[in-house]
Structure formats: C-alpha cells, structure tokens
Motif scaffolding. Structure first.
Motif, PDB file in Angstrom:
ATOM      1  N   PRO A 140       0.735  -1.214   0.106  1.00 47.11           N
ATOM      2  CA  PRO A 140       0.064   0.118   0.004  1.00 47.11           C
ATOM      3  C   PRO A 140       0.824   1.224  -0.079  1.00 47.11           C
ATOM      4  CG  PRO A 140      -0.661  -1.685   1.680  1.00 47.11           C
ATOM      5  CD  PRO A 140       0.367  -1.715   1.268  1.00 47.11           C
ATOM      6  N   ARG A 141       0.395   2.223  -0.693  1.00 43.86           N
ATOM      7  CA  ARG A 141       1.332   3.473  -0.853  1.00 43.86           C
ATOM      8  C   ARG A 141       1.788   4.148   0.375  1.00 43.86           C
ATOM      9  NH1 ARG A 141       3.437   6.303  -5.121  1.00 43.86           N
ATOM     10  NH2 ARG A 141       2.629   5.052  -6.500  1.00 43.86           N
ATOM     11  N   LYS A 142       0.547   4.255   1.281  1.00 43.78           N
ATOM     12  CA  LYS A 142       0.787   4.879   2.435  1.00 43.78           C
ATOM     13  C   LYS A 142       1.701   4.274   3.236  1.00 43.78           C
ATOM     14  CE  LYS A 142      -3.130   2.808   4.851  1.00 43.78           C
ATOM     15  NZ  LYS A 142      -4.394   2.694   5.465  1.00 43.78           N
ATOM     16  N   TRP A 143       2.274   2.963   3.002  1.00 44.35           N
ATOM     17  CA  TRP A 143       3.172   2.269   3.937  1.00 44.35           C
ATOM     18  C   TRP A 143       4.640   2.505   3.517  1.00 44.35           C
ATOM     19  CZ3 TRP A 143       0.365  -3.297   4.736  1.00 44.35           C
ATOM     20  CH2 TRP A 143      -0.780  -2.847   5.715  1.00 44.35           C
ATOM     21  N   ILE A 144       4.807   3.124   2.447  1.00 38.54           N
ATOM     22  CA  ILE A 144       6.067   3.259   1.637  1.00 38.54           C
ATOM     23  C   ILE A 144       7.128   4.034   2.624  1.00 38.54           C
ATOM     24  CG2 ILE A 144       7.272   4.353  -0.187  1.00 38.54           C
ATOM     25  CD1 ILE A 144       6.162   1.505  -0.784  1.00 38.54           C
ATOM     26  N   ASN A 145       6.496   5.157   3.181  1.00 43.39           N
ATOM     27  CA  ASN A 145       7.540   6.005   3.864  1.00 43.39           C
ATOM     28  C   ASN A 145       8.494   6.635   2.707  1.00 43.39           C
ATOM     29  OD1 ASN A 145       6.068   5.594   6.174  1.00 43.39           O
ATOM     30  ND2 ASN A 145       7.452   3.903   6.541  1.00 43.39           N
ATOM     31  N   SER A 146       9.871   6.470   3.173  1.00 47.92           N
ATOM     32  CA  SER A 146      10.881   6.692   2.170  1.00 47.92           C
ATOM     33  C   SER A 146      11.530   5.800   1.425  1.00 47.92           C
ATOM     34  CB  SER A 146      12.019   7.400   3.001  1.00 47.92           C
ATOM     35  OG  SER A 146      12.497   6.727   3.856  1.00 47.92           O
ATOM     36  N   ALA A 147      11.036   4.631   1.372  1.00 50.71           N
ATOM     37  CA  ALA A 147      11.598   3.612   0.827  1.00 50.71           C
ATOM     38  C   ALA A 147      11.760   3.638  -0.643  1.00 50.71           C
ATOM     39  CB  ALA A 147      10.837   2.162   0.981  1.00 50.71           C
ATOM     40  N   VAL A 201      -4.412  -5.647  -0.831  1.00 48.70           N
ATOM     41  CA  VAL A 201      -3.411  -4.623  -0.922  1.00 48.70           C
ATOM     42  C   VAL A 201      -3.885  -3.165  -1.452  1.00 48.70           C
ATOM     43  CG1 VAL A 201      -1.146  -3.908  -1.787  1.00 48.70           C
ATOM     44  CG2 VAL A 201      -1.412  -6.419  -1.349  1.00 48.70           C
ATOM     45  N   GLU A 202      -4.767  -3.446  -2.386  1.00 49.30           N
ATOM     46  CA  GLU A 202      -5.090  -2.178  -2.832  1.00 49.30           C
ATOM     47  C   GLU A 202      -6.259  -1.354  -1.922  1.00 49.30           C
ATOM     48  OE1 GLU A 202      -7.483  -3.772  -6.331  1.00 49.30           O
ATOM     49  OE2 GLU A 202      -5.632  -3.531  -7.810  1.00 49.30           O
ATOM     50  N   LYS A 203      -6.733  -2.202  -0.838  1.00 50.23           N
ATOM     51  CA  LYS A 203      -7.656  -1.664   0.094  1.00 50.23           C
ATOM     52  C   LYS A 203      -6.651  -1.247   1.407  1.00 50.23           C
ATOM     53  CE  LYS A 203     -11.813  -4.384  -1.290  1.00 50.23           C
ATOM     54  NZ  LYS A 203     -12.666  -5.651  -0.663  1.00 50.23           N
ATOM     55  N   GLN A 204      -5.451  -1.189   1.167  1.00 47.00           N
ATOM     56  CA  GLN A 204      -4.500  -0.743   2.058  1.00 47.00           C
ATOM     57  C   GLN A 204      -4.731  -1.717   3.439  1.00 47.00           C
ATOM     58  OE1 GLN A 204      -3.116   2.380   1.117  1.00 47.00           O
ATOM     59  NE2 GLN A 204      -3.906   1.434  -0.596  1.00 47.00           N
ATOM     60  N   ILE A 226      -1.117   1.741  -4.629  1.00 53.61           N
ATOM     61  CA  ILE A 226      -0.157   0.783  -4.479  1.00 53.61           C
ATOM     62  C   ILE A 226       1.253   0.942  -4.962  1.00 53.61           C
ATOM     63  CG2 ILE A 226      -1.981  -1.037  -4.184  1.00 53.61           C
ATOM     64  CD1 ILE A 226      -0.985  -2.215  -6.827  1.00 53.61           C
ATOM     65  N   VAL A 227       2.461   0.415  -4.411  1.00 53.59           N
ATOM     66  CA  VAL A 227       3.564   0.675  -5.094  1.00 53.59           C
ATOM     67  C   VAL A 227       4.005  -0.951  -5.345  1.00 53.59           C
ATOM     68  CG1 VAL A 227       5.884   1.079  -4.578  1.00 53.59           C
ATOM     69  CG2 VAL A 227       4.103   2.700  -3.900  1.00 53.59           C
ATOM     70  N   ILE A 228       4.733  -1.057  -6.587  1.00 55.67           N
ATOM     71  CA  ILE A 228       5.122  -2.504  -6.854  1.00 55.67           C
ATOM     72  C   ILE A 228       6.847  -2.500  -7.083  1.00 55.67           C
ATOM     73  CG2 ILE A 228       5.090  -4.339  -8.629  1.00 55.67           C
ATOM     74  CD1 ILE A 228       2.259  -3.089  -9.540  1.00 55.67           C
ATOM     75  N   TYR A 229       7.345  -3.282  -6.490  1.00 54.57           N
ATOM     76  CA  TYR A 229       8.851  -3.416  -6.515  1.00 54.57           C
ATOM     77  C   TYR A 229       9.165  -4.726  -6.931  1.00 54.57           C
ATOM     78  CZ  TYR A 229       9.376   0.652  -3.682  1.00 54.57           C
ATOM     79  OH  TYR A 229       9.309   2.013  -3.014  1.00 54.57           O
ATOM     80  N   ARG A 230      10.243  -4.690  -7.978  1.00 56.56           N
ATOM     81  CA  ARG A 230      10.780  -5.874  -8.375  1.00 56.56           C
ATOM     82  C   ARG A 230      11.810  -6.332  -7.324  1.00 56.56           C
ATOM     83  NH1 ARG A 230      11.836  -8.269 -13.133  1.00 56.56           N
ATOM     84  NH2 ARG A 230      11.105  -6.370 -14.511  1.00 56.56           N
TER      85      ARG A 230
END
Length: 275
Positions: A140-147, A201-204, A226-230
C-alpha cells in the motif's frame, strides 16, 4: 432467376472473351457448349465440387462446435485471466479446480483444456508453458515512507501485516532469507486467489508477494494506491502449463480457442516497477 435474356447473353460473351475462344454455339434459338466449352465445364465442375466439399466440411465443423462442450479446468483467478472472454460457438464449461485436481482430471482425460503448475505426462495432450509466476513486492502506498526499492522497504516490513497465497508455498520464508530479516509482520489473510490478495493490498489492508501477471491490469491503469517493486532476484518462480486435448487440435474451432488462451496472457511488468 430475375435475369433478362440480354444480361445472360452479355455474361456468356464475357466468359468467351475471358477464355479467348468459342465456348457456346447457337443451334436455332438455343445455345449449347462447344467441345472446348464442354472441357472447361467439366474442369470447373470438378473445382466447384471440391469447393462444395469444403463448404460442407466447414458447415459440419461448425455444427460440431455448436454441439461440443469444452471443459476448461484451472484456479478461479486463472480462469478469469484466460477463459472468461473466449469467443466460440462451443459450450464452455469453466471448472474451478486447484492445481492437483486439474492435473488429476488431465490424467483421466476428463478435461479438454487444463491449466496448472503441475507437470502431467500424457500423450493425449499437447503442453505449452503459459506463464511464469514471477513475484513482485506489492505494498500500500501509504506504507512506503521513504523507501526507494524492495530492499529499503523490507527493513520496515515487520511493522505491517501481510497476506499470503498459501502456507505451503515458501515465498515469505525466501523473502525473509533474501533480505536477511529476523522478523516480519504477521500474516492476517490467507487465500488461494491472487486477485483477492491484490484486492487486500489495494484496500490498504496488507502487503504481499504477487505474480506480475496478476498485476498487469493494475499497472495498465496506473493504480495510485499501491507500489510495486521488483525483487533483487527471482523468488521461487513456477511455470504454469496449459494442456490441450490432442485429439481436438485438428479442429479449427479448437485451435482458435487455444490461440485465444495463449494470447490472453498480458505482458509482464517492465524494469521500472515503481508506481
């Protein structure tokens, strides 16, 4: 025949002009074929008979398709991805099965088409690798912080709950080992349906590891939540195979179904997996 005599005469003249010799001769008020005209008529008749056979064959094939039930077995999210939009004259029966049940029915020849990660050795089916479940880290995007990447975010993952597909798949153990984590957040949701996990995930509600193939629609619409990382290396990828009953592959309508399934797989994520 709703055709005037003048029109018929003109058409006959066009035929003679095309072949460049007399095809008809006039006897009184009647016309009959010349010797050369008879030869041409016989040749064309043979061609037309062949064409009629082709048309009859196609009609028979279509009738058979309309009266044929095609059973397609796979997990729910795979059927939604590969089979829900198939266009065919056949009657499709979509069977929601787990991988083991799909493989079992393939071995028993009780499916016309099956999709599973299980490898089934059977002469009665042709097999093709449909896709590989290359996993991505989805947050969830709101959990990304500064990553800025998966490795950055993994350091904080013990703060957040995750959703898993199945405890039998060692994805999260491999993830912990890959990034040297001593702790992770708790699992608060488990379901053998990737689409439902993506929805969490989309629902945070959770973060997760999801095959890229089930994220293609999210990427296409540039989902904002959402954010997707490889991951830094592939995480236990599995191949999924589609099995087509060999005895039906000679049928054009069945090959058309197989082509639609093969083309249903969306392209994967590109190298830039941050959104």
């Amino acid at each position: 025949m709703n055709t005037t005599e003048a029109t018929v005469s003109r058409q006959l003249k066009q035929v003679e002009d095309y072949f460049q010799f007399d095809i008809f001769e006039t006897i009184g008020r009647n016309k009959r074929l010349t010797k050369m005209g008879g030869i041409i008529a016989n040749k064309l008749g043979m061609r037309l008979d062949g064409l009629e056979d082709i048309v009859n064959g196609l009609s028979s094939d279509l009738d058979q398709a309309e009266n044929t039930e095609i059973r397609i077995g796979a997990r729910e999210e795979i059927l939604a991805l590969c089979a829900n939009r198939i266009k065919t004259q056949c009657r499709l029966k979509l069977m929601l099965l787990d991988g083991a049940a799909t493989a079992d029915l393939i071995r028993r020849q009780a499916l016309e088409i099956g999709i599973t990660a299980s490898e089934c050795e059977s002469y009665n089916y042709t097999r093709k690798c449909l896709f590989v479940d290359d996993l991505r880290l989805v947050i969830p995007r709101k959990w990304i912080n500064s990553a800025k990447c998966a490795e950055d975010w993994a350091k904080t993952c013990d703060t957040y709950p995750y959703a898993q597909y199945s405890a039998d798949l060692p994805y999260f153990d491999h993830f912990r080992s890959m990034y040297g984590l001593s702790n992770m957040g708790r699992c608060t949701y488990s379901c053998e349906n990737w689409n439902l996990i993506r929805g969490r995930v989309e629902k945070q509600l959770n973060w997760s590891l999801i095959p890229s193939i089930f994220l293609a629609a999210t990427v296409k619409h540039k989902h904002r939540d959402i954010v997707i990382y490889r991951l830094k290396r592939p995480l236990a990828p599995r191949k999924f195979y589609v099995y087509f009953k060999r005895s039906l592959m000679a049928k054009k309508w069945f090959r058309d179904i197989s082509s639609q399934i093969n083309k249903s797989i969306p392209t994967g994520l590109n190298d830039n997996c941050f959104f």
